[in-house]
Design a protein around this motif. Structure first.
Motif, mmCIF file in Angstrom:
data_model
loop_
_atom_site.group_PDB
_atom_site.id
_atom_site.type_symbol
_atom_site.label_atom_id
_atom_site.label_comp_id
_atom_site.label_asym_id
_atom_site.label_seq_id
_atom_site.Cartn_x
_atom_site.Cartn_y
_atom_site.Cartn_z
ATOM 1 N N TYR A 36 -5.998 18.046 7.919
ATOM 2 C CA TYR A 36 -5.252 16.810 8.051
ATOM 3 C C TYR A 36 -5.413 15.961 6.791
ATOM 4 O O TYR A 36 -6.404 16.054 6.072
ATOM 5 C CB TYR A 36 -5.767 15.985 9.235
ATOM 6 N N GLN A 38 -5.102 11.763 5.791
ATOM 7 C CA GLN A 38 -5.017 10.437 6.386
ATOM 8 C C GLN A 38 -4.992 9.387 5.285
ATOM 9 O O GLN A 38 -5.959 9.247 4.538
ATOM 10 C CB GLN A 38 -6.212 10.194 7.325
ATOM 11 N N PHE A 39 -3.892 8.650 5.220
ATOM 12 C CA PHE A 39 -3.788 7.550 4.277
ATOM 13 C C PHE A 39 -4.370 6.304 4.919
ATOM 14 O O PHE A 39 -4.469 6.217 6.160
ATOM 15 C CB PHE A 39 -2.340 7.345 3.847
ATOM 16 N N LYS A 41 -5.286 3.149 6.833
ATOM 17 C CA LYS A 41 -4.708 2.454 7.977
ATOM 18 C C LYS A 41 -3.584 3.254 8.633
ATOM 19 O O LYS A 41 -2.706 2.672 9.278
ATOM 20 C CB LYS A 41 -4.221 1.061 7.568
ATOM 21 N N GLN A 42 -3.607 4.548 8.465
ATOM 22 C CA GLN A 42 -2.609 5.386 9.114
ATOM 23 C C GLN A 42 -3.281 6.453 9.971
ATOM 24 O O GLN A 42 -4.497 6.611 9.954
ATOM 25 C CB GLN A 42 -1.696 6.035 8.066
ATOM 26 N N SER A 43 -2.459 7.160 10.692
ATOM 27 C CA SER A 43 -2.977 8.199 11.585
ATOM 28 C C SER A 43 -3.215 9.497 10.818
ATOM 29 O O SER A 43 -2.923 9.589 9.625
ATOM 30 C CB SER A 43 -1.980 8.435 12.717
ATOM 31 N N MET A 45 -2.312 13.113 9.778
ATOM 32 C CA MET A 45 -1.101 13.919 9.674
ATOM 33 C C MET A 45 -1.498 15.352 9.382
ATOM 34 O O MET A 45 -2.181 15.633 8.396
ATOM 35 C CB MET A 45 -0.202 13.381 8.556
ATOM 36 N N SER A 90 -6.412 10.560 -1.048
ATOM 37 C CA SER A 90 -6.321 10.394 0.405
ATOM 38 C C SER A 90 -7.644 10.822 1.031
ATOM 39 O O SER A 90 -8.581 11.227 0.340
ATOM 40 C CB SER A 90 -5.173 11.254 0.957
ATOM 41 N N GLU B 5 3.350 8.150 21.232
ATOM 42 C CA GLU B 5 3.392 6.719 20.944
ATOM 43 C C GLU B 5 2.145 6.063 21.509
ATOM 44 O O GLU B 5 1.803 6.270 22.684
ATOM 45 C CB GLU B 5 4.630 6.084 21.567
ATOM 46 N N SER B 9 -1.309 -1.565 18.699
ATOM 47 C CA SER B 9 -1.809 -1.158 17.392
ATOM 48 C C SER B 9 -3.121 -1.877 17.054
ATOM 49 O O SER B 9 -3.960 -1.337 16.337
ATOM 50 C CB SER B 9 -0.767 -1.416 16.306
ATOM 51 N N PHE B 89 -7.832 6.847 18.509
ATOM 52 C CA PHE B 89 -6.624 7.670 18.473
ATOM 53 C C PHE B 89 -6.521 8.504 19.740
ATOM 54 O O PHE B 89 -7.505 9.108 20.173
ATOM 55 C CB PHE B 89 -6.645 8.633 17.276
ATOM 56 N N GLN B 106 -0.620 6.661 16.774
ATOM 57 C CA GLN B 106 -0.687 5.882 15.548
ATOM 58 C C GLN B 106 -2.022 5.178 15.355
ATOM 59 O O GLN B 106 -2.320 4.692 14.269
ATOM 60 C CB GLN B 106 0.454 4.841 15.520
#
Lengths: 115, 114
Positions: A36, A38-39, A41-43, A45, A90, B5, B9, B89, B106
């Protein structure tokens, strides 16, 4: 419990160079390894999925020639970021799944900074 | 593909209050629903998971409920403590395969104020 050791935890490299990240399953055999990105503050990926002894399956939009994945044994998988650029900076995380184990064990992550 | 979803947040609570985070998913074949806690600079840590043959699971202050008909599942944290502050998460396994890829929500930034 199951442990995945990921190294290095942090790495800084110059643009154009390659960096290898290792993930080792310490007390179980990882049939499948997930990588994965992860950037901030993001989830998480998913970049690619690899099964021991097989070629990795890459997610849409992930360049397989840039992110080389090797899963040569049931306890070791590596991700090599080739010709790194600043936009590759990242947090990279591996996750191992073992046959019969319905769970996933995550590594501690690698913070890659390309300067 | 699977769509997950997660809401809210961000969530801010006082110590001792309860916190609830909800996720919805799209693939009815999904049958494994884990929740992860991620602290800054670290990998995700599994805190609780549930499988589709169970409606609720509890582990001390943490519980997860699953509604397969409505395709949503929720994380419940009771008696919150400052050390519960982290990013949470949810995830869902694609296609219901036993060790297939996970799709993540997210994320929810939980802050517990002393």
């Amino acid at each position: 419990g199951a442990v995945v050791s990921q190294h290095p935890s942090r790495v800084i490299c110059k643009s154009g160079t390659s960096v290898k990240i290792e993930c080792r399953s310490l007390d179980f055999q990882a049939t499948t390894m997930f990588w994965y990105r992860q950037f901030p503050k993001q989830s998480l990926m998913l970049m690619a999925t690899s099964n021991e002894g097989s070629k990795a399956t890459y997610e849409q939009g992930v360049e397989k020639d840039k992110f080389l994945i090797n899963h040569a044994s049931l306890t070791l998988s590596t991700l090599t970021v080739t010709s790194a650029h600043p936009e590759d900076s990242s947090f990279y995380i591996c996750s191992a799944a073992s046959q019969g184990n319905y769970g996933y064990t995550f590594g501690s992550g690698t913070r890659l900074t390309v300067v | 593909g699977e769509n997950v979803e997660q809401h809210p947040s961000t969530l801010s609570v006082q110590e001792g209050d309860s916190a609830v985070i909800k996720c919805t998913y799209s693939d009815s074949a999904s049958n494994y629903f884990p929740w992860y806690k991620q602290e800054l600079g670290k990998g995700p840590q599994l805190i609780i998971d549930i499988r589709s043959n169970v409606g609720e699971k509890k582990d001390q202050r943490i519980a997860v409920t699953l509604n397969k008909t409505a395709k949503h599942f929720s994380l419940h944290i009771t008696e919150t403590q400052p050390e519960d502050s982290a990013v949470y998460f949810c995830a869902v396994n694609a296609g219901g395969t036993s060790y297939g890829k996970l799709t993540f929500g997210q994320g929810t930034i939980l802050t517990v104020h002393p």
